[in-house]
Write a protein that holds these residues in place. Structure first.
Motif, short mmCIF file in Angstrom:
data_model
loop_
_atom_site.label_atom_id
_atom_site.label_comp_id
_atom_site.label_asym_id
_atom_site.label_seq_id
_atom_site.Cartn_x
_atom_site.Cartn_y
_atom_site.Cartn_z
N ARG A 144 -24.82 -1.31 -8.98
CA ARG A 144 -24.02 -0.53 -9.94
C ARG A 144 -23.26 0.56 -9.21
NH1 ARG A 144 -29.38 1.87 -12.31
NH2 ARG A 144 -29.74 3.45 -10.74
N TRP A 155 -28.60 -6.61 -9.42
CA TRP A 155 -27.67 -6.11 -10.44
C TRP A 155 -27.82 -4.60 -10.59
CZ3 TRP A 155 -28.84 -4.13 -15.43
CH2 TRP A 155 -27.74 -3.98 -16.28
N ARG A 214 -26.76 -0.04 -17.97
CA ARG A 214 -26.85 -0.01 -16.50
C ARG A 214 -26.80 1.40 -15.94
NH1 ARG A 214 -22.88 -3.71 -12.83
NH2 ARG A 214 -24.08 -3.67 -10.92
N ARG A 252 -17.75 6.48 -10.52
CA ARG A 252 -17.27 6.30 -11.89
C ARG A 252 -16.41 7.48 -12.33
NH1 ARG A 252 -19.73 2.55 -15.38
NH2 ARG A 252 -19.24 3.98 -17.08
N TYR A 259 -26.31 -10.66 -17.86
CA TYR A 259 -25.82 -9.46 -17.18
C TYR A 259 -24.35 -9.28 -17.48
CZ TYR A 259 -30.10 -10.14 -14.55
OH TYR A 259 -31.42 -10.30 -14.20
N GLU A 260 -24.00 -8.12 -17.97
CA GLU A 260 -22.61 -7.76 -18.16
C GLU A 260 -22.30 -6.61 -17.21
OE1 GLU A 260 -22.07 -6.98 -22.32
OE2 GLU A 260 -22.42 -9.09 -22.85
N GLU A 261 -21.06 -6.18 -17.16
CA GLU A 261 -20.65 -5.14 -16.22
C GLU A 261 -21.48 -3.87 -16.36
OE1 GLU A 261 -18.76 -3.34 -13.14
OE2 GLU A 261 -18.49 -5.42 -13.77
N ASP A 262 -21.67 -3.39 -17.58
CA ASP A 262 -22.33 -2.10 -17.76
C ASP A 262 -23.63 -2.18 -18.55
OD1 ASP A 262 -21.09 -2.83 -20.09
OD2 ASP A 262 -20.46 -0.80 -20.62
#
Length: 141
Positions: A129, A125, A75, A135, A52-55
């Motif tokens: 988000r 996860w 994501r 965002r 899992y990464e941020e996006d």
């Protein structure tokens, strides 16, 4: 002689790529099976590791020499389409307690097969988000 040099260089490159891939896999992640949709029956499943990464979620196949991830699930825009138990010949490669989830992002559709604990981590996860509104607001500063 030239052929021998090319062969040695090829072997060195393959050994280096294999070592790099092994190091990437040993850094950790979650064991998973993934297949790109559309797929039929139990075909197309690949064993690997997800991180899992941020996006995005990145998938590394166990049998690949690719230097980067083999598949990427973004994501933002990720939508869980279906959640089910393994069916038919999928039981040949999946054990008891595996949950299959079909997801789509703006770029592709995938199915992930995870154990219950890993599925809880995946859903957490996805649900954590940032919203599209947050965002946009953060990017306007």
């Amino acid at each position: 002689m030239v052929l021998l040099i090319i062969l040695v260089l090829t072997l060195v490159f393959v050994a280096g790529a294999s070592t790099y891939r092994l190091v990437m896999l040993r850094r950790g992640g979650t064991a998973a099976l993934l297949r790109v949709l559309p797929a039929r029956g139990g075909h197309g499943w690949r064993h690997g590791l997800i991180r899992y990464e941020e996006d995005r979620l990145v998938f590394f196949k166990l049998t690949s020499l690719k230097l980067g991830p083999d598949s990427t699930v973004h994501r933002q825009g990720l939508e869980i389409v279906e959640r089910r138990a393994p069916q038919g010949d999928e039981f040949d490669i999946m054990s008891e307690g595996i949950v299959v989830v079909a997801v789509s992002d703006p770029h592709a559709g995938f199915e992930l097969a995870l154990d219950r604990g890993s599925m809880a981590a995946f859903l957490s996860w996805v649900e954590s988000r940032p919203s599209d509104r947050a965002r946009r607001k953060g990017g306007a500063r």
